[in-house]
Design an enzyme around this catalytic site. Structure first.
Site, PDB file in Angstrom:
ATOM      1  N   HIS A 389       0.809  -1.218   0.000  1.00 56.10           N
ATOM      2  CA  HIS A 389       0.000   0.000   0.000  1.00 56.10           C
ATOM      3  C   HIS A 389       0.847   1.275   0.000  1.00 56.10           C
ATOM      4  CE1 HIS A 389      -3.773   1.784  -0.158  1.00 56.10           C
ATOM      5  NE2 HIS A 389      -4.299   1.470   1.016  1.00 56.10           N
ATOM      6  N   ASP A 393      -2.334   1.813  -4.726  1.00 56.14           N
ATOM      7  CA  ASP A 393      -3.577   2.192  -4.045  1.00 56.14           C
ATOM      8  C   ASP A 393      -4.667   1.160  -4.333  1.00 56.14           C
ATOM      9  OD1 ASP A 393      -4.815   2.854  -6.584  1.00 56.14           O
ATOM     10  OD2 ASP A 393      -3.685   4.730  -6.533  1.00 56.14           O
TER      11      ASP A 393
END
Length: 419
Positions: A389, A393
């Site tokens: 992450h 995204d």
């Protein structure tokens, strides 16, 4: 820095020749067969089976026949610093030339340097035919064509995650491979972590530093099930077992072309990102040695059938415990077919320095509504993704998953993008 001695092929007093196999050792990367550099007699073995040998320390004493001098054999594993000029252990760019002892013997008898021979085997392995062809070019001889070798269907490997994930009746299911755990007799047992288990500790500890983003979905594989049924006999006629995995891998590669950030790596400080050109897609395998992740190299250049061929080869190596560094290194993206053992959803752990991984659940026949509102039988598989992450995204992971799912739900669309 260290390896575990798995098996001795010689004992004290045995006579050995150059290139004879001495023992098999296992590092945290792969199993390696150590061969003798000398003609002589084994005088001493420094380690017992299942003990740890240190790189650079004596492994075995060999008394040469020309003189009664005892020589300590020290090349425990393939290391770039050792025997850099020695013909029997030639290395190119830090990697040992790949050739069997028989091929090395043939090269030595004809005064051929392996570094000058172009290997045509897998991953550049030098074959006997390569030596003969090289010799023919030097002498002008004409060699007869090599005999045709029939492709043999590999032994099924139900313990591999790359196996077919469709559920089978309990009566026909093969018994799963079980790891060799110690037998407990009423007392606590403390054992050191070795080999692949020790490597897993390091990898998973590094993975803890990665913030994982999870995303799950289900895929209707009904059309793919029908397509594979049509192609299965064709593949078998060519000596290859065709599972669903080659389709999953190829669909992932086509998706990575559109979302290259998933086929990337970041440095340890996460300051730079490297986009990988090659799609080296790894397959998590449950072997008797533990969890291994060999990868199929350059999937973006391969057909579905070529991927199936490579999977068959990797499965055979996994079953026989012969997966090497060439197969286990260089991965850029990973799929884990945990559904071949059981379960639907998972939480896969990213393998650094990769940035994404997918876990495939078992294929189930479930009721679904068609476009006409009627209930039909559908082959449904769950997929679970994990992404780094820090650089990926949620929207990107979702779009990649949607594209991957579209290729599998409508496999005819794959044809439009195949190269």
């Amino acid at each position: 820095m260290e390896v575990t001695v798995k098996e001795w092929y010689v004992k004290e007093g045995d006579k050995v020749s150059q290139f004879d196999s001495i023992c098999e050792v296992q590092s945290d990367k792969a199993s390696v067969t150590i061969t003798s550099r000398y003609d002589g007699i084994i005088k001493k073995l420094y380690y017992d089976v299942d003990t740890t040998a240190l790189v650079g320390k004596p492994l075995v004493d060999i008394e040469t026949e020309s003189s009664s001098e005892v020589i300590q054999e020290e090349d425990v594993v393939e290391t770039p610093a050792m025997a850099r000029e020695e013909h029997t252990h030639q290395e190119i760019k830090g990697h040992k030339t790949q050739a069997t002892p028989a091929v090395r013997r043939l090269a030595m008898e004809n005064n051929i340097k392996l570094s000058e021979v172009v290997g045509t085997g897998k991953d550049g392995r030098i074959l006997k035919e390569d030596i003969l062809n090289f010799l023919a070019k030097q002498t002008g001889a004409i060699l007869p064509p090599a005999p045709f070798q029939e492709i043999q269907t590999p032994v099924p490997a139900p313990s591999l995650f790359a196996a077919e994930p469709v559920s089978t009746p309990a009566a026909t299911q093969p018994s799963p491979a079980t790891p060799k755990w110690p037998v407990f007799t009423g007392k606590d047992v403390t054992a050191p972590l070795k080999g692949f288990s020790k490597a897993m500790v390091r990898t998973m500890t590094a993975a803890l530093k990665i913030p994982h983003f999870g995303y799950c979905d289900d895929v209707d594989l009904s059309q793919l099930v029908a397509l594979r049924a049509e192609l299965r006999s064709v593949a078998e006629s060519r000596g290859i077992k065709l599972s669903f995995m080659p389709f999953f891998i190829k669909a992932a590669s086509l998706g990575l072309l559109q979302f290259p950030v998933l086929n990337a790596s970041v440095d340890e400080a996460c300051q730079n990102i490297t986009y990988k050109v090659s799609h080296n897609i790894g397959l998590a395998m449950d072997t008797s040695q533990g969890l291994l992740v060999p990868n199929v190299k350059n999937v973006q250049l391969l057909s579905v059938f070529e991927i199936a061929q490579e999977l068959n080869r990797l499965q055979m190596l996994g079953v026989s415990g012969q997966l090497g560094t060439a197969e286990l290194s260089g991965g850029t993206f990973t799929l884990s077919n945990i559904g071949s053992i059981g379960g639907t959803y998972a939480k896969p752990v990213i393998l650094p320095p990769e940035v994404a991984i997918g876990a495939l659940g078992k294929i189930q026949v479930l009721p679904r509504f068609n476009d006409g509102g009627q209930v039909i039988r559908a082959h449904i598989m769950n997929v679970s993704w994990s992404a780094d992450h820090r650089i990926i995204d949620g929207a990107t992971m979702c779009r990649f998953s949607n594209l991957w799912r579209e290729y599998l739900e409508n496999p005819a669309k794959m044809v439009l993008d195949l190269k």
